[in-house]
Design an enzyme around this catalytic site. Structure first.
Site, PDB file in Angstrom:
ATOM      1  N   SER A 127     -25.555 -53.044 -44.507  1.00  0.00           N
ATOM      2  CA  SER A 127     -26.635 -52.103 -44.825  1.00  0.00           C
ATOM      3  C   SER A 127     -26.082 -50.820 -45.408  1.00  0.00           C
ATOM      4  O   SER A 127     -24.982 -50.407 -45.079  1.00  0.00           O
ATOM      5  CB  SER A 127     -27.470 -51.783 -43.590  1.00  0.00           C
ATOM      6  OG  SER A 127     -28.518 -50.909 -43.975  1.00  0.00           O
ATOM      7  N   LYS A 182     -28.935 -57.756 -38.425  1.00  0.00           N
ATOM      8  CA  LYS A 182     -29.317 -57.104 -39.687  1.00  0.00           C
ATOM      9  C   LYS A 182     -30.815 -57.277 -39.938  1.00  0.00           C
ATOM     10  O   LYS A 182     -31.497 -56.369 -40.421  1.00  0.00           O
ATOM     11  CB  LYS A 182     -28.502 -57.669 -40.855  1.00  0.00           C
ATOM     12  CG  LYS A 182     -28.932 -57.151 -42.234  1.00  0.00           C
ATOM     13  CD  LYS A 182     -28.601 -55.686 -42.443  1.00  0.00           C
ATOM     14  CE  LYS A 182     -29.397 -54.942 -43.482  1.00  0.00           C
ATOM     15  NZ  LYS A 182     -29.378 -55.340 -44.848  1.00  0.00           N
ATOM     16  N   HIS A 185     -32.552 -54.846 -37.844  1.00  0.00           N
ATOM     17  CA  HIS A 185     -32.351 -53.534 -38.483  1.00  0.00           C
ATOM     18  C   HIS A 185     -33.409 -53.339 -39.574  1.00  0.00           C
ATOM     19  O   HIS A 185     -34.049 -52.292 -39.665  1.00  0.00           O
ATOM     20  CB  HIS A 185     -30.932 -53.453 -39.078  1.00  0.00           C
ATOM     21  CG  HIS A 185     -30.748 -52.327 -40.048  1.00  0.00           C
ATOM     22  ND1 HIS A 185     -31.249 -52.368 -41.336  1.00  0.00           N
ATOM     23  CD2 HIS A 185     -30.147 -51.119 -39.921  1.00  0.00           C
ATOM     24  CE1 HIS A 185     -30.959 -51.228 -41.952  1.00  0.00           C
ATOM     25  NE2 HIS A 185     -30.289 -50.462 -41.117  1.00  0.00           N
TER      26      HIS A 185
HETATM   27  N1  LIG Z   1     -28.922 -54.174 -52.928  1.00  0.00           N
HETATM   28  C1  LIG Z   1     -28.951 -53.780 -51.656  1.00  0.00           C
HETATM   29  O1  LIG Z   1     -29.298 -52.627 -51.334  1.00  0.00           O
HETATM   30  C2  LIG Z   1     -28.524 -54.696 -50.571  1.00  0.00           C
HETATM   31  C3  LIG Z   1     -28.313 -56.046 -50.847  1.00  0.00           C
HETATM   32  N2  LIG Z   1     -27.901 -56.869 -49.853  1.00  0.00           N
HETATM   33  C4  LIG Z   1     -27.693 -58.286 -50.109  1.00  0.00           C
HETATM   34  O2  LIG Z   1     -26.465 -58.473 -50.774  1.00  0.00           O
HETATM   35  C5  LIG Z   1     -26.546 -59.614 -51.644  1.00  0.00           C
HETATM   36  C6  LIG Z   1     -26.180 -59.181 -53.043  1.00  0.00           C
HETATM   37  O3  LIG Z   1     -27.097 -58.168 -53.433  1.00  0.00           O
HETATM   38  P1  LIG Z   1     -27.004 -57.381 -54.821  1.00  0.00           P
HETATM   39  O4  LIG Z   1     -25.581 -57.152 -55.174  1.00  0.00           O
HETATM   40  O5  LIG Z   1     -27.941 -56.243 -54.720  1.00  0.00           O
HETATM   41  O6  LIG Z   1     -27.656 -58.432 -55.778  1.00  0.00           O
HETATM   42  P2  LIG Z   1     -27.448 -58.629 -57.333  1.00  0.00           P
HETATM   43  O7  LIG Z   1     -28.685 -59.295 -57.799  1.00  0.00           O
HETATM   44  O8  LIG Z   1     -27.002 -57.364 -57.981  1.00  0.00           O
HETATM   45  O9  LIG Z   1     -26.240 -59.657 -57.334  1.00  0.00           O
HETATM   46  C7  LIG Z   1     -26.356 -60.872 -56.710  1.00  0.00           C
HETATM   47  C8  LIG Z   1     -25.209 -61.799 -57.073  1.00  0.00           C
HETATM   48  O10 LIG Z   1     -25.746 -63.108 -56.966  1.00  0.00           O
HETATM   49  C9  LIG Z   1     -25.570 -63.779 -58.215  1.00  0.00           C
HETATM   50  N3  LIG Z   1     -26.706 -64.637 -58.520  1.00  0.00           N
HETATM   51  C10 LIG Z   1     -28.015 -64.312 -58.532  1.00  0.00           C
HETATM   52  N4  LIG Z   1     -28.763 -65.393 -58.870  1.00  0.00           N
HETATM   53  C11 LIG Z   1     -27.867 -66.407 -59.105  1.00  0.00           C
HETATM   54  C12 LIG Z   1     -28.001 -67.774 -59.478  1.00  0.00           C
HETATM   55  N5  LIG Z   1     -29.204 -68.333 -59.685  1.00  0.00           N
HETATM   56  N6  LIG Z   1     -26.878 -68.516 -59.595  1.00  0.00           N
HETATM   57  C13 LIG Z   1     -25.661 -67.975 -59.376  1.00  0.00           C
HETATM   58  N7  LIG Z   1     -25.483 -66.684 -59.025  1.00  0.00           N
HETATM   59  C14 LIG Z   1     -26.564 -65.919 -58.885  1.00  0.00           C
HETATM   60  C15 LIG Z   1     -25.510 -62.653 -59.209  1.00  0.00           C
HETATM   61  O11 LIG Z   1     -24.873 -63.157 -60.366  1.00  0.00           O
HETATM   62  P3  LIG Z   1     -25.332 -62.555 -61.792  1.00  0.00           P
HETATM   63  O12 LIG Z   1     -24.873 -61.133 -61.789  1.00  0.00           O
HETATM   64  O13 LIG Z   1     -24.577 -63.408 -62.721  1.00  0.00           O
HETATM   65  O14 LIG Z   1     -26.816 -62.713 -61.859  1.00  0.00           O
HETATM   66  C16 LIG Z   1     -24.694 -61.634 -58.473  1.00  0.00           C
HETATM   67  O15 LIG Z   1     -23.337 -61.938 -58.537  1.00  0.00           O
HETATM   68  C17 LIG Z   1     -27.976 -60.130 -51.533  1.00  0.00           C
HETATM   69  O16 LIG Z   1     -28.022 -61.179 -50.620  1.00  0.00           O
HETATM   70  C18 LIG Z   1     -28.730 -58.931 -51.001  1.00  0.00           C
HETATM   71  O17 LIG Z   1     -29.862 -59.326 -50.258  1.00  0.00           O
HETATM   72  C19 LIG Z   1     -27.616 -56.405 -48.606  1.00  0.00           C
HETATM   73  C20 LIG Z   1     -27.789 -55.082 -48.308  1.00  0.00           C
HETATM   74  C21 LIG Z   1     -28.291 -54.132 -49.240  1.00  0.00           C
HETATM   75  O1  LIG Z   2     -31.231 -54.503 -46.595  1.00  0.00           O
HETATM   76  C1  LIG Z   2     -31.555 -53.435 -47.055  1.00  0.00           C
HETATM   77  C2  LIG Z   2     -31.167 -52.157 -46.448  1.00  0.00           C
HETATM   78  O2  LIG Z   2     -30.699 -52.317 -45.179  1.00  0.00           O
HETATM   79  C3  LIG Z   2     -32.441 -53.397 -48.263  1.00  0.00           C
HETATM   80  O3  LIG Z   2     -32.622 -52.104 -48.697  1.00  0.00           O
HETATM   81  C4  LIG Z   2     -33.688 -54.128 -47.939  1.00  0.00           C
HETATM   82  O4  LIG Z   2     -33.488 -55.447 -48.450  1.00  0.00           O
HETATM   83  C5  LIG Z   2     -34.938 -53.607 -48.543  1.00  0.00           C
HETATM   84  O5  LIG Z   2     -35.924 -54.524 -48.161  1.00  0.00           O
HETATM   85  P1  LIG Z   2     -37.341 -54.624 -48.853  1.00  0.00           P
HETATM   86  O6  LIG Z   2     -37.071 -54.818 -50.322  1.00  0.00           O
HETATM   87  O7  LIG Z   2     -37.981 -55.795 -48.205  1.00  0.00           O
HETATM   88  O8  LIG Z   2     -38.032 -53.319 -48.581  1.00  0.00           O
END
Ligand SMILES: NC(=O)C1=CN([C@@H]2O[C@H](COP(=O)(O)OP(=O)(O)OC[C@H]3O[C@@H](n4cnc5c(N)ncnc54)[C@H](OP(=O)(O)O)[C@@H]3O)[C@@H](O)[C@H]2O)C=CC1
Ligand SMILES: O=C(CO)[C@H](O)[C@H](O)COP(=O)(O)O
Length: 467
Positions: A127, A182, A185
């Site tokens: 997070s 998480k 959370h």
């Molecule tokens: N963003 C946030 O604030 C938070 C995110 N998370 C979690 O962390 C993880 C990554 O998030 P985030 O970095 O924001 O996401 P992004 O969308 O920026 O990146 C996700 C990754 O997954 C890959 N991906 C997505 N779709 C496919 C597909 N169909 N096939 C293969 N690869 C794929 C992307 O590749 P490509 O770039 O090539 O599309 C990229 O490498 C998620 O599970 C998210 O829920 C957890 C906490 C906070």
């Molecule tokens: O994991 C998180 C922070 O801890 C993301 O911010 C969260 O996925 C946001 O959730 P939503 O899009 O459902 O509001």
């Protein structure tokens, strides 16, 4: 070069966590299945001493053994596909860490399947968003203890540090426990956000306050018991203007998005039979907010507008609002931690609730001063069944529930929707009854369906011929 750790998935989170690891002195190699993503990220990562491998084979071969690989890809099917592609390259003793927002059942399933192949699987809640990933997230890892011990040095260095210097990471427990924590959370995050949104709405419509005034009040509250990241950013959001001088908040469509973790938390409350009304109400408010056209029709059909509060002194109403917000938040945490307690026992995770509150003190979205008090409550009484029974919180609630009542009455009288506040009050009023109204439910069930009931005056199971 031999690398300490590998990161797969060069989205926002993977890129920033890789940089964070490198800044903390670890040798990091990354990989993304898409050629263009690897190419686009190479220069940016190179500048941070992070390498991008050109193939899965070179990525795997360059890792120190036993290998530690962090996945930061989309949860669900993409994670399954990613694991399928990596596992054939791994050997016994290697560890995969999934840092996505994954459902804990999926993590349990993957942990079990990979354990059979001798591969460790850690499901790690992360997070703090983009900024936290780079500068210090709160981390919630669950899986094999020995696998955690192999990476604990890296995780402790990259995690956020609380004011006492302690890293915001701890071993949570086996299989899906990290992702479960998480999920809770995020459920709590939904309720915190909803309570703040209702507070803003009450100030704006009930008290007729300007954005500038509201921002100043949230800033003031942030200096006291309500001190938290979400209160702080609310003050900033309220005062933020675009180039034309318009408040951006006032231009945002009132339709809340959601990716599902709040809903999963609510479902888990229903599954384990633990009241979680603030989270579920917060999820339903997001659903209701999405019915934009339908709300417009109902609004026209009833032509009944929110009234500006005409009685009472504004300063004292604001004081009540602050107290009401604080104890409503406490009701939500008491529900969330109660669910964690139940899950720890049902899934055999031995969750340490005090430690969990400590790793949420910095780095994550719900970070708040208040979490120190939760930790203290569990340190005093490790098997505390409900936070409402802690002496400190009992005093707070005793002193502040009249404020919550006053705000509830003002909301009802003036037609200001405050579902989470009213839910907090109902939860408190119900929990403090030794006898609730459910004897009637039992009688009705027995009347129409012979479902039987227990009695207060004698043991056993009874049925009455009500006709
Ligand atoms: N963003 C946030 O604030 C938070 C995110 N998370 C979690 O962390 C993880 C990554 O998030 P985030 O970095 O924001 O996401 P992004 O969308 O920026 O990146 C996700 C990754 O997954 C890959 N991906 C997505 N779709 C496919 C597909 N169909 N096939 C293969 N690869 C794929 C992307 O590749 P490509 O770039 O090539 O599309 C990229 O490498 C998620 O599970 C998210 O829920 C957890 C906490 C906070
Ligand atoms: O994991 C998180 C922070 O801890 C993301 O911010 C969260 O996925 C946001 O959730 P939503 O899009 O459902 O509001």
């Amino acid at each position: 070069m031999i690398y300490d750790i590998g990161v797969v998935g060069l989205g926002v989170m993977g890129t920033n966590i890789a940089k964070n690891m490198s800044r903390n002195g670890f040798k990091v190699v990354t990989f993304d299945f898409y050629d263009d993503v690897r190419e686009n990220r190479t220069a940016e990562l190179k500048a941070e001493n992070v390498d991008v491998a050109s193939s899965m084979e070179t990525f795997i071969d360059s890792l120190k053994k036993p290998r530690n690989i962090l996945l930061l890809v989309k949860a669900g099917e993409v994670t399954d596909m990613t694991i399928e592609q990596i596992v054939p390259h791994l050997v016994e003793g290697d560890t995969l860490i999934d840092g996505g927002n994954e459902q804990y059942e999926n993590t349990r399933r993957r942990n079990l399947a990979l354990t059979e192949k001798g591969i460790n699987f850690i499901g790690m809640g992360v997070s703090g968003g983009e900024e936290g990933a780079l500068n210090g997230p709160s981390l919630m890892p669950g899986g094999q203890r020995e696998a955690y011990d192999n990476v604990s040095d890296i995780l402790e260095k990259i995690a956020a540090k609380a004011d006492d210097g302690k890293p915001c990471v701890t071993y949570i427990g086996s299989d899906g426990s990290g992702h479960y924590v998480k999920m809770i959370h995020n459920g709590i995050e939904y309720a915190d956000m909803e309570l703040i949104a209702e507070t803003y709405y009450f100030m704006k419509h009930g008290l007729g306050m300007s954005n500038k005034e509201m921002s100043a009040v949230f800033d003031e509250w942030n200096k006291g018991d309500l001190n938290s990241y979400l209160i702080e950013i609310t003050a900033r959001i309220l005062e933020f203007k675009d180039e034309e001088g318009n408040y951006v908040l006032d231009l945002i469509l009132d339709k809340a998005g959601q990716k599902g973790t709040g809903k999963w938390t609510g479902i888990e409350g229903l599954k384990l039979g633990i009241p979680l009304s603030l989270v579920t109400d917060s999820v339903f408010v997001r659903c209701l907010s999405s019915l934009v056209e339908e709300r417009k029709l109902v609004s026209e059909a009833y032509d009944s507008q929110i009234k500006t509060i005409s009685s009472g002194d504004k300063a004292s109403i604001l004081e009540d609002l602050k107290n009401a917000l604080y104890i409503s938040k406490l009701m939500s945490y008491s529900q969330g931690f109660r669910l964690l307690r139940e899950a720890g026992s049902i899934y055999d995770w031995n969750l340490k609730l005090g430690e969990i509150s400590m790793i949420w003190r910095k780095g994550c979205i719900i970070r708040a001063q208040f979490l120190e008090e939760i930790n203290r409550a569990y340190e005093n009484t490790p098997d505390l069944s409900n936070l409402l029974l802690d002496d400190y919180f009992r005093n707070v609630v005793k002193n502040s529930h009249p404020s919550l009542r006053k705000i509830g009455i003002l909301a009802i009288e003036n037609e200001i929707p405050m579902p989470a506040f009213l839910s907090a009050l109902s939860y408190f009023d119900s929990m403090k009854q030794e006898r609730v109204s459910s004897n009637m439910i039992q009688a009705q069930r027995d009347y129409f369906g012979a479902h039987t009931y227990e009695r207060i005056d004698q043991p056993g199971v009874f049925h009455t011929d009500w006709q």
